[in-house]
Design a protein around this motif. Structure first.
Motif, PDB file in Angstrom:
ATOM      1  N   PRO A 101      -2.504 -35.944 -27.844  1.00 43.19           N
ATOM      2  CA  PRO A 101      -2.753 -35.774 -26.412  1.00 43.19           C
ATOM      3  C   PRO A 101      -1.456 -35.534 -25.644  1.00 43.19           C
ATOM      4  O   PRO A 101      -0.367 -35.866 -26.100  1.00 43.19           O
ATOM      5  N   GLU A 159       0.238 -34.620 -18.161  1.00 44.46           N
ATOM      6  CA  GLU A 159      -1.176 -34.430 -17.829  1.00 44.46           C
ATOM      7  C   GLU A 159      -1.402 -34.662 -16.340  1.00 44.46           C
ATOM      8  O   GLU A 159      -2.090 -33.882 -15.673  1.00 44.46           O
ATOM      9  N   ASP A 206      -6.506 -22.945 -15.645  1.00 41.20           N
ATOM     10  CA  ASP A 206      -7.684 -23.269 -16.469  1.00 41.20           C
ATOM     11  C   ASP A 206      -7.436 -22.901 -17.931  1.00 41.20           C
ATOM     12  O   ASP A 206      -7.728 -23.686 -18.834  1.00 41.20           O
ATOM     13  N   LEU A 260      -4.922 -25.324 -19.470  1.00 38.58           N
ATOM     14  CA  LEU A 260      -5.513 -26.634 -19.720  1.00 38.58           C
ATOM     15  C   LEU A 260      -6.479 -26.580 -20.896  1.00 38.58           C
ATOM     16  O   LEU A 260      -6.527 -27.508 -21.712  1.00 38.58           O
ATOM     17  N   ASN A 261      -7.245 -25.490 -21.012  1.00 37.89           N
ATOM     18  CA  ASN A 261      -8.155 -25.338 -22.148  1.00 37.89           C
ATOM     19  C   ASN A 261      -7.400 -25.234 -23.464  1.00 37.89           C
ATOM     20  O   ASN A 261      -7.786 -25.861 -24.456  1.00 37.89           O
ATOM     21  N   SER A 288      -6.084 -28.620 -24.318  1.00 42.91           N
ATOM     22  CA  SER A 288      -7.170 -29.496 -24.728  1.00 42.91           C
ATOM     23  C   SER A 288      -7.591 -29.203 -26.164  1.00 42.91           C
ATOM     24  O   SER A 288      -7.795 -30.117 -26.960  1.00 42.91           O
ATOM     25  N   VAL A 289      -7.688 -27.930 -26.496  1.00 41.40           N
ATOM     26  CA  VAL A 289      -8.085 -27.522 -27.844  1.00 41.40           C
ATOM     27  C   VAL A 289      -7.022 -27.962 -28.850  1.00 41.40           C
ATOM     28  O   VAL A 289      -7.344 -28.518 -29.898  1.00 41.40           O
ATOM     29  N   ALA A 301      -4.890 -30.373 -28.528  1.00 43.70           N
ATOM     30  CA  ALA A 301      -4.838 -31.830 -28.573  1.00 43.70           C
ATOM     31  C   ALA A 301      -5.987 -32.400 -29.402  1.00 43.70           C
ATOM     32  O   ALA A 301      -5.851 -33.447 -30.036  1.00 43.70           O
ATOM     33  N   ASN A 302      -7.129 -31.698 -29.399  1.00 47.60           N
ATOM     34  CA  ASN A 302      -8.286 -32.182 -30.133  1.00 47.60           C
ATOM     35  C   ASN A 302      -8.355 -31.646 -31.562  1.00 47.60           C
ATOM     36  O   ASN A 302      -9.288 -31.950 -32.288  1.00 47.60           O
TER      37      ASN A 302
END
Length: 67
Positions: free
Chosen positions: A2, A8, A55, A58-59, A62-63, A65-66
């Motif tokens: 993360p 963040e 956007d 951030l996407n 997020s991808v 990080a996951n």
């Protein structure tokens, strides 16, 4: 992995600032006519482009990080 909390938070703050700027620009556009309205709409579009880039970033974060 993360995002670090401060990074963040900063990104979310920037996103919030863009939302406020967009709302302000839209309001200003409603009160303009002719060439002034075109300039105000140009500002709205620039803000929208910045929001789309934010956007996408951030996407991507997020991808990644996951996993």
């Amino acid at each position: 992995m993360p995002l670090p909390r401060n990074r963040e938070t900063t990104l979310l703050d920037v996103y919030s600032i863009l939302q406020s700027a967009a709302a302000t620009a839209y309001e200003n556009t409603d009160n303009q006519t002719g060439p002034n309205r075109k300039v105000a709409m140009g500002v709205v579009h620039l803000i929208e482009l910045a929001q789309l880039r934010m956007d996408a970033m951030l996407n991507e974060l997020s991808v990644s990080a996951n996993g």
